[in-house]
Design an enzyme around this catalytic site. Structure first.
Site, mmCIF file in Angstrom:
data_model
loop_
_atom_site.group_PDB
_atom_site.id
_atom_site.type_symbol
_atom_site.label_atom_id
_atom_site.label_comp_id
_atom_site.label_asym_id
_atom_site.label_seq_id
_atom_site.Cartn_x
_atom_site.Cartn_y
_atom_site.Cartn_z
ATOM 1 N N HIS A 121 39.709 -0.687 -2.465
ATOM 2 C CA HIS A 121 38.736 -1.090 -1.921
ATOM 3 C C HIS A 121 37.549 -2.058 -2.471
ATOM 4 C CE1 HIS A 121 40.923 1.568 1.016
ATOM 5 N NE2 HIS A 121 40.849 2.704 0.191
ATOM 6 N N GLY A 148 57.735 12.148 -13.750
ATOM 7 C CA GLY A 148 57.019 12.897 -12.463
ATOM 8 C C GLY A 148 55.620 13.233 -12.732
#
Length: 193
Positions: A121, A148
């Site tokens: 953003h 993971g």
């Protein structure tokens, strides 16, 4: 001057996919919601209806080789910006925010709880408040193994044959043939061929 005019004539989707600052609008929201319908249906199937899951993945994603499997739950927003090549596998609970292209090569292994983000953003708080964002593609080259709980940030390329350790946050590209881990992710050692 021509570049500025070209940018003005592009849709917000075209700006987004071409890594030009864009503003969230109804066109993008409609595309997002359309993909979410398929994604919700996909996740409701569970793991045993492989045939229907593969059919939905072909609808949701830009390209997915028939040998690829993604275990639900799977979250993506602009699925048409995702390509996954042959014999790759994505384990449970993967999130791919593909405002820009996400390109996953052959024989890639992605462990559970991995997040791939192409979107960021605006830094300027006023522009951020108005809904401005940017997107940068993510590339995962052939034969990469991602552990993971890894987070891959916008603009990252992970080089062929590399291994990313569990829990890593990757904010810069990783070269081929290395083991890398940490937050931020750093090279630990080279992989001997």
């Amino acid at each position: 001057m021509k570049e500025i005019d070209m940018k003005r004539n592009l849709s917000e989707f075209d700006k987004m996919i071409n890594e030009i600052e864009y503003k969230q609008n109804q066109e993008l929201m409609d595309l997002l919601l359309e993909n979410k319908k398929f994604m919700d249906e996909y996740n409701d199937l569970g793991t045993t209806d492989i045939k229907t899951r593969k059919k939905l993945l072909k609808i949701m994603l830009g390209y997915i080789h028939e040998s690829v499997d993604i275990l639900p739950p799977f979250i993506c927003d602009y699925g048409k910006n995702i390509t996954i090549d042959e014999h790759s596998f994505i384990n449970h609970n993967c999130t791919i925010l593909a405002e820009a292209n996400v390109i996953i090569g052959k024989y890639v292994r992605i462990a559970p709880n991995v997040s791939i983000y192409t979107v960021g953003h605006a830094e300027n708080p006023l522009k951020r408040k108005e809904g401005y964002s940017y997107a940068k593609k993510v590339i995962i080259e052939d034969n990469v193994w991602i552990g993971g709980n890894v987070i891959i940030l916008p603009g990252v390329t992970i080089g062929e044959n590399s291994i990313i350790g569990a829990g890593s946050v990757i904010n810069k590209s990783i070269p081929k043939n290395v083991v890398a881990a940490g937050n931020p992710c750093k090279i630990i050692k080279e992989i001997e061929e």
